[in-house]
Design a protein around this motif. Structure first.
Motif, short mmCIF file in Angstrom:
data_model
loop_
_atom_site.label_atom_id
_atom_site.label_comp_id
_atom_site.label_asym_id
_atom_site.label_seq_id
_atom_site.Cartn_x
_atom_site.Cartn_y
_atom_site.Cartn_z
N TYR A 1 -40.12 3.84 4.80
CA TYR A 1 -41.32 2.98 5.37
C TYR A 1 -42.59 3.95 5.93
O TYR A 1 -43.56 3.88 5.42
N ILE B 1 -42.04 -4.80 10.91
CA ILE B 1 -41.86 -3.66 9.76
C ILE B 1 -41.36 -4.66 8.50
O ILE B 1 -42.01 -4.49 7.33
N ASN C 1 -44.16 -6.67 7.19
CA ASN C 1 -45.03 -5.57 6.45
C ASN C 1 -44.70 -5.49 4.98
O ASN C 1 -45.28 -5.41 4.06
N TYR D 1 -42.27 -12.28 10.64
CA TYR D 1 -43.46 -12.10 11.63
C TYR D 1 -42.91 -13.27 13.16
O TYR D 1 -43.44 -12.90 14.29
N ARG E 1 -51.10 -10.87 11.33
CA ARG E 1 -50.82 -10.78 10.17
C ARG E 1 -50.42 -12.27 9.49
O ARG E 1 -50.49 -12.71 8.54
#
Length: 429
Positions: A125, A156, A159, A173, A192
């Motif tokens: 990542y 993460i 993401n 999230y 986000r």
């Protein structure tokens, strides 16, 4: 002598810094007194303070990241027998730390203190190969729920999942923000999640995210991005929400931020052709500009007048637009004003009689409306939804007199000029 009282958050921050500095001094004598997990707690406190509004803590954040990096690199492998130090190293890497340091620690881990699945996923990542491990990383999130690294792994995972599956990313999230309330993790997860609502999600849920963000993180250094997102959500999803939802959300901000948000909203709605929303936002911004210098109220006056071009108040709108001095507008707003003036001139221009109006089958001006063409010059232009550009459909030119063809061509040429102005305006955003 009177003593100055510091805000509570500053007292706490100073205490944390004092502890951190004191520990750093003791490290020169006894490295065991300065464990990575205790250093990480101070880093987390500072990072959370930044997103809660203490922007001056940003410099301390940089210092602490550097100091923790040095401590981890010099630490004997034996200290990672303590799981708290392992978690500290992983969280450090996920909190803006040096990726090379994690590589070094994993290479030196002969005792198997690090979970190699997590370490390998993070290394990929942090090296920009997150999409390769999206499935595996997501599978580890339930396993690490309610642990120190759990919220970070969930963030993460969101993401790396976002590009392929926004709905699945939202679930990650949600886990991140619910397990780390009031932290930098929740701030990032909310922001986000709101971005997903703008592009792919539910408008109602998007405003719930926005309201949570406004209540907790309005003074975050990333709050300007939040403002852009709430404006985009309002404009793009306007047909699926009511104005009360928008105004209730913006009301959670202070007056200056409300005014700026409504100005951005009015401008975007104007360009998108959402006249009702543009008028509402411009009116709100205008009300919030009361008492400010004239130059500060000019944008609100411009956007309100732009929204009124297609209404019976068009004459008043033209007067207002024309009266705004150049020096009161930005370059982008000057382009909008010039385009609006050109459009308004087409709307109010008196119809010009032509031979077409006297052809067989017509009866004066009423008959002209039966011609196989779109709106004639002088009639109100139609709005092309989603483009922010007002223009007429292409007319059928056959069987029309030369005079009428000339008139229609002139009108199309003027509207093409308007299109060019708005395209130029868009390139400046």
């Amino acid at each position: 002598m009177m003593r100055m009282r510091l805000p509570k958050r500053w007292v706490s921050l100073l205490a944390a810094v004092s502890t951190f500095v004191g520990a750093a001094e003791s490290f020169a004598q006894s490295p065991d007194n300065l464990m990575p997990y205790s250093m990480l707690r101070s880093l987390q406190f500072v990072q959370d303070s930044v997103v809660l509004g203490d922007h001056s803590a940003a410099e301390m954040q940089r210092f602490m990241l550097t100091t923790i990096d040095e401590r981890l690199r010099d630490a004997p492998p034996s200290i990672f027998a303590d799981p708290r130090n392992v978690d500290a190293a992983l969280i450090y890497a996920m909190s803006g730390g040096n990726p090379a340091t994690l590589e070094l620690l994993v290479a030196k881990d002969v005792d198997g203190n690090f979970d190699t699945r997590v370490a390998d996923a993070l290394r990929k990542y942090l090296s920009g190969r997150g999409t390769l491990i999206a499935k595996g990383l997501g599978a580890m999130v339930p396993e690490y729920r309610k642990t120190r690294i759990g919220p970070y792994l969930a963030l993460i995972s969101g993401n790396v999942t976002l590009a392929q599956d926004p709905v699945a990313a939202l679930k990650f999230y949600d886990i991140a923000r619910l397990e780390a309330p009031g932290t930098i993790v929740e701030e990032a997860a909310l922001r986000r999640s709101l971005a997903i609502a703008v592009e792919d999600g539910d408008a109602t849920q998007g405003f719930k995210y926005a309201q949570r963000y406004a209540r907790r993180f309005l003074h975050s250094p990333y709050a300007s991005q939040f403002a852009d997102l709430i404006v985009a959500l309002s404009v793009r999803r306007y047909e699926h929400i009511d104005e009360a939802t928008i105004t209730d959300t913006v009301a959670l901000m202070d007056a200056d931020r409300q005014r700026e948000t409504y100005l951005r909203m009015a401008r975007m709605a104007t360009v998108a052709g959402k006249e009702k929303l543009a008028r509402m936002a411009a009116t709100k911004a205008k009300d919030l500009s009361t008492g400010l210098p004239v130059v500060d109220g000019a944008p609100a006056n411009l956007y309100e007048s732009l929204a009124n071009i297609g209404t019976p108040d068009i004459v008043s709108a033209i007067k207002t637009i024309t009266s705004i001095p150049d020096e009161h507008l930005s370059d982008r707003d000057k382009i909008l004003r010039d385009a609006a003036k050109a459009i308004a001139e087409e709307v109010v221009r008196p119809p010009v009689a032509s031979a077409a109006s006297l052809q067989p089958g017509t009866t004066g001006w009423e008959g002209e409306a039966t011609l196989p063409v779109a709106a004639a010059p002088g009639s109100e232009p139609q709005v092309t939804e989603g483009t922010g550009v007002w223009r007429n459909p292409t007319p059928v030119m056959e069987d029309l007199s030369p005079e009428y063809k000339s008139t229609v061509s002139s009108g199309r040429s003027k509207l093409d000029e308007i299109d060019a102005l708005l395209k130029k305006e868009g390139s400046l955003q």
